[in-house]
Design an enzyme around this catalytic site. Sequence first.
Site, PDB file in Angstrom:
ATOM      1  N   PRO A  36      37.868  37.605  47.617  1.00 21.09           N
ATOM      2  CA  PRO A  36      39.235  37.683  47.088  1.00 21.09           C
ATOM      3  C   PRO A  36      40.037  36.388  47.131  1.00 21.09           C
ATOM      4  O   PRO A  36      41.166  36.352  46.654  1.00 21.09           O
ATOM      5  CB  PRO A  36      39.875  38.742  47.992  1.00 21.09           C
ATOM      6  CG  PRO A  36      39.145  38.623  49.283  1.00 21.09           C
ATOM      7  CD  PRO A  36      37.737  38.255  48.930  1.00 21.09           C
ATOM      8  N   ASP A  59      36.108  31.099  37.789  1.00 24.87           N
ATOM      9  CA  ASP A  59      37.396  31.752  37.531  1.00 24.87           C
ATOM     10  C   ASP A  59      38.403  31.314  38.583  1.00 24.87           C
ATOM     11  O   ASP A  59      38.018  30.914  39.681  1.00 24.87           O
ATOM     12  CB  ASP A  59      37.271  33.274  37.709  1.00 24.87           C
ATOM     13  CG  ASP A  59      36.522  33.937  36.586  1.00 24.87           C
ATOM     14  OD1 ASP A  59      36.300  33.294  35.555  1.00 24.87           O
ATOM     15  OD2 ASP A  59      36.165  35.107  36.778  1.00 24.87           O
ATOM     16  N   LYS A  81      40.759  32.735  33.528  1.00 30.53           N
ATOM     17  CA  LYS A  81      40.989  34.000  34.228  1.00 30.53           C
ATOM     18  C   LYS A  81      42.067  33.821  35.287  1.00 30.53           C
ATOM     19  O   LYS A  81      42.001  34.381  36.369  1.00 30.53           O
ATOM     20  CB  LYS A  81      39.700  34.548  34.839  1.00 30.53           C
ATOM     21  CG  LYS A  81      38.557  34.675  33.846  1.00 30.53           C
ATOM     22  CD  LYS A  81      38.330  36.092  33.406  1.00 30.53           C
ATOM     23  CE  LYS A  81      37.383  36.145  32.219  1.00 30.53           C
ATOM     24  NZ  LYS A  81      36.595  37.262  32.058  1.00 30.53           N
ATOM     25  N   GLY A 112      35.764  35.976  41.041  1.00 30.14           N
ATOM     26  CA  GLY A 112      36.558  36.539  42.131  1.00 30.14           C
ATOM     27  C   GLY A 112      36.033  37.904  42.545  1.00 30.14           C
ATOM     28  O   GLY A 112      35.492  38.641  41.726  1.00 30.14           O
ATOM     29  N   GLY A 113      36.185  38.208  43.823  1.00 33.42           N
ATOM     30  CA  GLY A 113      35.786  39.533  44.308  1.00 33.42           C
ATOM     31  C   GLY A 113      34.311  39.785  44.135  1.00 33.42           C
ATOM     32  O   GLY A 113      33.474  38.937  44.450  1.00 33.42           O
ATOM     33  N   ASP A 114      33.976  40.952  43.621  1.00 37.53           N
ATOM     34  CA  ASP A 114      32.597  41.311  43.316  1.00 37.53           C
ATOM     35  C   ASP A 114      32.420  41.299  41.799  1.00 37.53           C
ATOM     36  O   ASP A 114      33.268  41.841  41.072  1.00 37.53           O
ATOM     37  CB  ASP A 114      32.273  42.712  43.857  1.00 37.53           C
ATOM     38  CG  ASP A 114      30.827  43.073  43.571  1.00 37.53           C
ATOM     39  OD1 ASP A 114      29.964  42.769  44.414  1.00 37.53           O
ATOM     40  OD2 ASP A 114      30.549  43.621  42.478  1.00 37.53           O
ATOM     41  N   MET A 196      44.575  45.575  38.811  1.00 39.70           N
ATOM     42  CA  MET A 196      45.147  45.168  37.521  1.00 39.70           C
ATOM     43  C   MET A 196      46.264  46.120  37.091  1.00 39.70           C
ATOM     44  O   MET A 196      46.410  46.393  35.892  1.00 39.70           O
ATOM     45  CB  MET A 196      44.054  45.135  36.445  1.00 39.70           C
ATOM     46  CG  MET A 196      42.981  44.107  36.703  1.00 39.70           C
ATOM     47  SD  MET A 196      41.830  43.952  35.328  1.00 39.70           S
ATOM     48  CE  MET A 196      40.795  45.367  35.612  1.00 39.70           C
TER      49      MET A 196
HETATM   50  C1  LIG Z   1      39.757  41.330  36.675  1.00 39.68           C
HETATM   51  S1  LIG Z   1      40.000  42.153  38.186  1.00 39.68           S
HETATM   52  C2  LIG Z   1      38.711  41.440  39.138  1.00 39.68           C
HETATM   53  C3  LIG Z   1      38.404  42.204  40.397  1.00 39.68           C
HETATM   54  C4  LIG Z   1      37.311  41.548  41.207  1.00 39.68           C
HETATM   55  N1  LIG Z   1      36.055  41.638  40.520  1.00 39.68           N
HETATM   56  C5  LIG Z   1      37.190  42.142  42.605  1.00 39.68           C
HETATM   57  O1  LIG Z   1      36.153  42.758  42.934  1.00 39.68           O
HETATM   58  O2  LIG Z   1      38.110  41.943  43.394  1.00 39.68           O
HETATM   59  C6  LIG Z   1      41.406  41.297  38.764  1.00 39.68           C
HETATM   60  C7  LIG Z   1      42.271  42.169  39.680  1.00 39.68           C
HETATM   61  O3  LIG Z   1      41.732  42.193  40.982  1.00 39.68           O
HETATM   62  C8  LIG Z   1      42.779  42.273  41.917  1.00 39.68           C
HETATM   63  N2  LIG Z   1      42.727  41.084  42.771  1.00 39.68           N
HETATM   64  C9  LIG Z   1      41.822  40.090  42.733  1.00 39.68           C
HETATM   65  N3  LIG Z   1      42.057  39.179  43.690  1.00 39.68           N
HETATM   66  C10 LIG Z   1      43.124  39.620  44.366  1.00 39.68           C
HETATM   67  C11 LIG Z   1      43.862  39.130  45.480  1.00 39.68           C
HETATM   68  N4  LIG Z   1      43.524  37.994  46.094  1.00 39.68           N
HETATM   69  N5  LIG Z   1      44.920  39.841  45.918  1.00 39.68           N
HETATM   70  C12 LIG Z   1      45.269  40.999  45.339  1.00 39.68           C
HETATM   71  N6  LIG Z   1      44.624  41.516  44.275  1.00 39.68           N
HETATM   72  C13 LIG Z   1      43.563  40.840  43.801  1.00 39.68           C
HETATM   73  C14 LIG Z   1      44.084  42.357  41.130  1.00 39.68           C
HETATM   74  O4  LIG Z   1      44.368  43.726  40.912  1.00 39.68           O
HETATM   75  C15 LIG Z   1      43.679  41.670  39.850  1.00 39.68           C
HETATM   76  O5  LIG Z   1      44.525  42.054  38.790  1.00 39.68           O
END
Ligand SMILES: C[S@@+](CC[C@H](N)C(=O)[O-])C[C@H]1O[C@@H](n2cnc3c(N)ncnc32)[C@H](O)[C@@H]1O
Length: 270
Positions: A36, A59, A81, A112-114, A196
């Site tokens: 994250p 990203d 992104k 970002g994230g997974d 999102m």
């Molecule tokens: C396109 S999605 C990608 C999610 C990503 N694949 C994941 O597993 O976290 C983007 C959304 O993830 C969330 N997000 C990602 N990073 C974040 C963070 N550091 N803090 C809070 N929300 C986050 C928000 O809701 C953002 O709008």
Amino acid sequence: MAERGGTECVDLSTKGVIVGEVAVRPGEVVLVGGGPGDPDLLTVGGLKALREADVVLYDHLAPVACLSETRPGATLIDVGKRPRGAQTAQHDIDAQLIRYAREGARVVRFKGGDPFVLGRGGEEWQACAAAGVPVRVIPGVSSAVAGPALAGIPLTHRGVTQSFTVVSGHVGPDHPGSTVDWDAVAALGGTVVVLMGLTNLAAICARLVRGGMPPETLAATVADAATDHMRIVRGTVETLPGAVSAAGLQSPAITVIGAVVGLELAGAGS
Ligand SMILES: C[S@@+](CC[C@H](N)C(=O)[O-])C[C@H]1O[C@@H](n2cnc3c(N)ncnc32)[C@H](O)[C@@H]1O
């Protein structure tokens, strides 16, 4: 594939899932989940892949500070992104992944994230596979799990809830493009995590109440989780949209809804 005890046993290494060995091979694309935002939440495997890459397409939700770990001379490509910012079209990202891999580069797609949680990683995999480019994934820590945790909110808690559901709020509940069954989500009774969903927060909360969720259900929005400017706003499903708006929270943000929000683990999220 092998048979064991009458059930099918699949060798994951032949399926592009990295188990053990991490090296990025020339001509291959590896989708790396960066977590994250905090570099400490990048996996060891993800860091190894980043260090080996010739080309990295990244990203802004990924921990970009980790790009300093790449090899001297590695090509680093910003594909956007950014929340509210410029985006590179997905087909353009796919085309670049394929082009660099076909040139024989070790390619990392740093996300970002997974990659497979609302991250379009599946599409990138399919594009590479359709082009005959070998592709693998290194999963990452999703903000869906890390955001609540860093705010001191456990998604499940013995005696409180045994389930959590992650939904996209990218399109509003009444938008024809929404495939979320909001009545079912409202009735689930467990924890709900909305990604999102900041722009549509008021509509989502109203829709959940309309679907039968008690308006006094606790809720919190966590913005910029895993960064040094993380912010948390708490309320109920009825009051949260106003509180978030008054606090001026901006993307990226996730919203957690359910009784676990009331646990307030001492010292966490501060
Ligand atoms: C396109 S999605 C990608 C999610 C990503 N694949 C994941 O597993 O976290 C983007 C959304 O993830 C969330 N997000 C990602 N990073 C974040 C963070 N550091 N803090 C809070 N929300 C986050 C928000 O809701 C953002 O709008």
